[in-house]
Design a protein around this motif. Structure first.
Motif, PDB file in Angstrom:
ATOM      1  N   ASP A  54       0.811  -1.223   0.000  1.00 42.30           N
ATOM      2  CA  ASP A  54       0.000   0.000   0.000  1.00 42.30           C
ATOM      3  C   ASP A  54       0.844   1.273   0.000  1.00 42.30           C
ATOM      4  O   ASP A  54       0.321   2.384   0.114  1.00 42.30           O
ATOM      5  N   ASP A  56       2.812   2.790   2.126  1.00 41.67           N
ATOM      6  CA  ASP A  56       2.700   3.722   3.245  1.00 41.67           C
ATOM      7  C   ASP A  56       4.008   3.837   4.025  1.00 41.67           C
ATOM      8  O   ASP A  56       4.065   4.467   5.075  1.00 41.67           O
ATOM      9  N   GLU A  63       0.817  -7.756   5.005  1.00 41.04           N
ATOM     10  CA  GLU A  63       1.877  -7.678   3.998  1.00 41.04           C
ATOM     11  C   GLU A  63       3.086  -8.520   4.424  1.00 41.04           C
ATOM     12  O   GLU A  63       3.678  -9.230   3.597  1.00 41.04           O
ATOM     13  N   SER A 191      -2.968  -4.210   6.342  1.00 40.21           N
ATOM     14  CA  SER A 191      -2.327  -2.964   5.975  1.00 40.21           C
ATOM     15  C   SER A 191      -3.085  -1.811   6.593  1.00 40.21           C
ATOM     16  O   SER A 191      -4.214  -1.936   7.015  1.00 40.21           O
ATOM     17  N   SER A 193      -4.570   0.559   5.418  1.00 45.12           N
ATOM     18  CA  SER A 193      -5.796   0.986   4.770  1.00 45.12           C
ATOM     19  C   SER A 193      -6.989   0.143   5.198  1.00 45.12           C
ATOM     20  O   SER A 193      -8.115   0.443   4.849  1.00 45.12           O
TER      21      SER A 193
END
Length: 599
Positions: A54, A56, A63, A191, A193
Motif C-alpha cells: 500500500d 505507506d 503484507e 495494511s 488501509s
C-alpha cells in the motif's frame, strides 16, 4: 543502523577500530565486506518496496505474512520473529525492523541460531547490526533463483515442518496467498488501509488514522472517554484526566526502599556504570528527592517545576502535590543505552527509627501511589541488615496496593552474609512482607549484589554462582519491561474504563436520590453516611462485580467535597453504550489490528 533506512553504507569505523587495537587489517577482505553489506541493503530495499503493497512506508501484518512466509518457516517461528522485530508493537515494520526479520530468518536457515534460541535474541546487543547485514540473505521462494523444492530440502535438513508440508506438498507460494493462515485479516495486522472492524462487531474508528495501539487508545480516550470523565467529575474521585503525553511515555521503573539499601547504586549498575546528574551515594540518607532518570544526548539536571509544566512529559499531574513536593522532584538525563527504552524513578530513602519523627512536607505515600499507578515495575529494595519495615515504609508499600503484579523484591548486598545466614535472612524478609502485603501470592524475590563494583563478602565463595544467576534473571526481567509495556498500558486502560462505568452509575444513583427542593442538605448527608446502601443497590441492580467498586471510605471522603449532587449527570443509555462499545468493540478491534499476524 543508520542512513535513510537506518544504516550507514560507508562506515569505515570497523577497520579503523581494528588498527587502533593493534590488529592487522586485510583491506581486500574489508572491501568485500562493505560490498556485501551494500549489496544486501540494495536487495532488502527492493524487497521492502515489494512487500509494502500500500506504499505507506511500513510493512503491515498482512503484507509481512504474505512476504515472510516465502521462507517456508513454520507459522509459530515466523510469529516469534515478528515479535522480535516489531519491538514497539505498532503492528507494522519499519525498514530496519523488516531487515531484522530477514536477518533472523537467515540465521535460522544458515544454522547460526536454533529455533529454541529465538527467544534469547531479545537480549542480544544490536550494536553490531552491520555485521548481520553482511551475512548471506535469507532463502525465499522465488527470490534469487530459490525454488520451493530447495526450501523443502532445507527445512528437512533443519528438522523443520515447513509451510508447504503443513499444507500437503511442495507448492510454490504466490504473492498474496496465505498458507498457514486461513484468514490473515481476522488475525489482525492488515495494511493500514484496512478497517479496525475487520474482526467482530463493526468498530467506528478507521485504522487509516491510527499508527499504533497506544495511538488508538489515545484517540478513543480523547474522543469518547475524556468527555464522560469530565461530566461525571471522575478526577475528583479517582485519577486525574490523561494527557497526550501519558500515552507516548516510555515505561517507568520505580525503586523504593530504606536509605542506604543501594537504590542509586543499582541505578548506576543499570546505566553501565554511569552516574546520572546530581546522584548521591553514601551510607546516610543521600537521595532526598524523587528523580526521573531518562535518556538524553547530554547529561542534564532539570528542576521539578520545569519538568511538570512540560506537556511533552508525563509528569504534569504531579502539580497537585504542591510546591513542597516539586522542590523535592527533579529530572536527570544521560546517554545510557538502557534509558532509550525506559525511565527510572529513583526515590528518597524511606525513613526508619527516630528519623520518622521528622515529617515530610508533602504527601509521600500519595506521590508513591501516583507513580505506582503509572509504573511498569516497582522494585522494593532491602539489604540483610535492614529487614525491618518501618511505619513509613509500611505506608509506602500500602500505597502500592492494587499493583501487586508489578512488585519485585530485591535483597541487595546478599554477598555480605554466609549461605546459612542468607537462608535465615530470606525467611525473615518473607515473613515481614507477608504482614504488609496481605496477599497469598508472594512477589518474586531476587538475591544478589547489585552494584557496579564487586566488593567481596563472606557469601561470595559459597553463593557466587547463585547470586550471579539471580542478577542475570533480574536484569532480564527489567530489559523485558519495554516488550510488556503495551500490554500493561492496555490493561490499565481497561481497568480505568471499568472504574468509570461504575463511577457513572454511582453518581447517577446519588443524583436520582436527591429531592427536588426541600431537605436537600439533610438528604445529602444521609447519602454520605449510608453510602454502603447506595453501593449495594447499584451492585444488585446492574449485577456488577463487587471487586470493581472503589474503596468506599475514599469515595465517601471525596463525596464530602461535592456540595450539590444535582451536578452529577444521569447515566443515560447512550453514555453506557459508548463506554461498553470502547470496551467490547473498539479496544478488541485495535488489538486485532495491531496483533501478531502469525498467531
Amino acid at each position: 543502523m543508520s542512513s535513510s533506512h537506518g544504516y550507514d553504507n560507508n562506515d569505515a569505523s570497523a577497520p579503523a577500530a581494528a588498527v587502533a587495537a593493534g590488529r592487522s587489517v586485510d583491506l581486500s577482505e574489508d572491501a568485500a565486506y562493505n560490498e556485501s553489506v551494500a549489496s544486501n541493503l540494495r536487495m532488502y530495499t527492493a524487497w521492502f518496496k515489494e512487500a509494502d503493497a500500500d506504499r505507506d512506508g511500513r510493512v503491515g501484518g498482512k503484507e509481512a505474512a504474505s512476504f515472510l512466509q516465502k521462507s517456508y518457516l513454520p507459522r509459530n517461528v515466523l510469529g516469534q520473529i515478528w515479535t522480535l522485530s516489531d519491538t514497539q508493537q505498532n503492528g507494522s515494520l519499519t525498514f530496519s525492523q523488516f531487515c531484522r526479520a530477514l536477518v533472523l530468518i537467515s540465521k535460522i536457515q544458515h544454522g547460526q541460531i536454533r529455533i529454541s534460541e529465538l527467544s534469547q535474541q531479545r537480549d542480544v546487543d544490536h550494536d553490531d547490526d552491520e555485521a548481520d547485514l553482511a551475512m548471506p540473505p535469507p532463502l525465499l521462494d522465488g527470490k534469487n533463483g530459490v525454488k520451493a523444492e530447495d526450501l523443502d530440502e532445507l527445512c528437512m535438513r533443519l528438522g523443520i515442518v515447513n509451510l508447504s508440508q503443513a499444507h500437503g506438498g511442495s507448492t510454490s507460494i504466490a504473492a498474496g496467498s496465505s498458507p498457514g493462515m486461513d484468514n490473515p485479516d481476522a488475525k489482525g495486522g492488515g495494511s493500514r488501509s484496512s478497517i479496525l472492524s475487520d474482526a467482530g462487531k463493526k468498530a467506528k474508528m478507521s485504522s487509516k488514522s491510527v499508527m499504533s495501539i497506544s495511538d488508538g487508545l489515545r484517540q478513543l480516550y480523547m474522543k469518547v472517554i475524556k468527555p464522560i470523565e469530565e461530566s461525571c467529575l471522575f478526577p475528583n474521585f479517582h485519577n486525574p484526566l490523561l494527557r497526550d503525553s501519558d500515552f507516548g511515555a516510555r515505561p517507568l521503573v520505580m525503586l523504593l526502599g530504606q536509605y542506604s539499601t543501594g537504590k542509586t547504586t543499582f541505578v548506576k549498575t543499570l546505566l553501565d556504570g554511569m552516574t546520572y546528574p546530581q546522584a548521591q551515594i553514601g551510607p546516610e540518607p543521600t537521595t532526598d528527592r524523587f528523580v526521573a532518570v531518562s535518556y538524553g544526548v547530554d547529561e542534564q539536571a532539570i528542576p521539578g517545576n520545569t519538568l511538570c509544566v512540560d506537556r511533552t512529559q508525563p509528569f504534569t499531574g504531579l502539580t497537585k502535590f504542591g510546591s513542597s513536593f516539586l522542590n523535592k522532584f527533579a529530572g536527570a538525563t544521560c546517554p545510557a543505552k538502557a534509558l532509550e527504552q525506559m525511565t527510572i524513578i529513583d526515590t528518597p530513602g524511606v525513613l526508619s527509627g527516630d528519623k520518622q519523627r521528622i515529617e515530610r512536607r508533602y504527601d509521600f505515600p500519595g506521590v508513591v501511589r501516583w507513580f505506582a499507578e503509572r509504573s511498569d515495575l516497582i522494585l522494593l529494595m532491602f539489604d540483610p541488615f535492614k529487614l525491618d519495615i518501618s511505619d513509613e515504609f509500611r505506608r509506602v508499600i500500602s500505597a502500592c496496593s492494587g499493583h501487586d503484579d508489578k512488585i519485585r523484591v530485591i535483597l541487595n548486598k546478599a554477598n555480605s552474609v554466609s549461605a546459612q545466614h542468607l537462608m535465615r535472612v530470606y525467611g525473615a524478609l518473607m515473613w515481614s512482607l507477608s504482614r504488609v502485603l496481605r496477599s497469598p501470592e508472594v512477589p518474586r524475590v531476587y538475591c544478589g549484589n547489585f552494584s557496579s563494583a564487586h566488593d567481596g563478602g563472606p557469601g561470595d565463595e559459597e553463593n557466587g554462582p547463585l547470586l550471579q544467576k539471580e542478577k542475570e534473571a533480574l536484569l532480564a526481567d527489567l530489559y523485558d519491561v519495554p516488550r510488556r509495556h503495551v500490554g500493561r498500558r492496555v490493561n490499565e486502560y481497561i481497568k480505568r474504563i471499568r472504574t468509570l462505568r461504575i463511577h457513572a452509575l454511582l453518581v447517577s444513583a446519588l443524583r436520582d436520590a436527591m429531592p427536588s427542593m426541600m431537605g436537600v442538605e439533610k438528604k445529602r448527608q444521609n447519602l454520605i453516611d449510608n453510602l454502603e446502601d447506595v453501593f449495594l443497590d447499584v451492585q444488585r441492580k446492574y449485577n456488577l462485580p463487587v471487586g470493581d467498586f472503589p474503596d468506599i471510605e475514599v469515595f465517601r471522603e471525596s463525596l464530602r467535597g461535592i456540595k450539590d449532587f444535582k451536578k452529577f449527570p444521569r447515566a443515560s443509555n447512550s453514555t453506557l453504550k459508548a463506554i461498553d462499545d470502547v470496551l467490547e468493540v473498539e479496544v478488541p478491534a485495535l488489538l486485532t489490528r495491531f496483533g501478531n499476524p502469525f498467531q
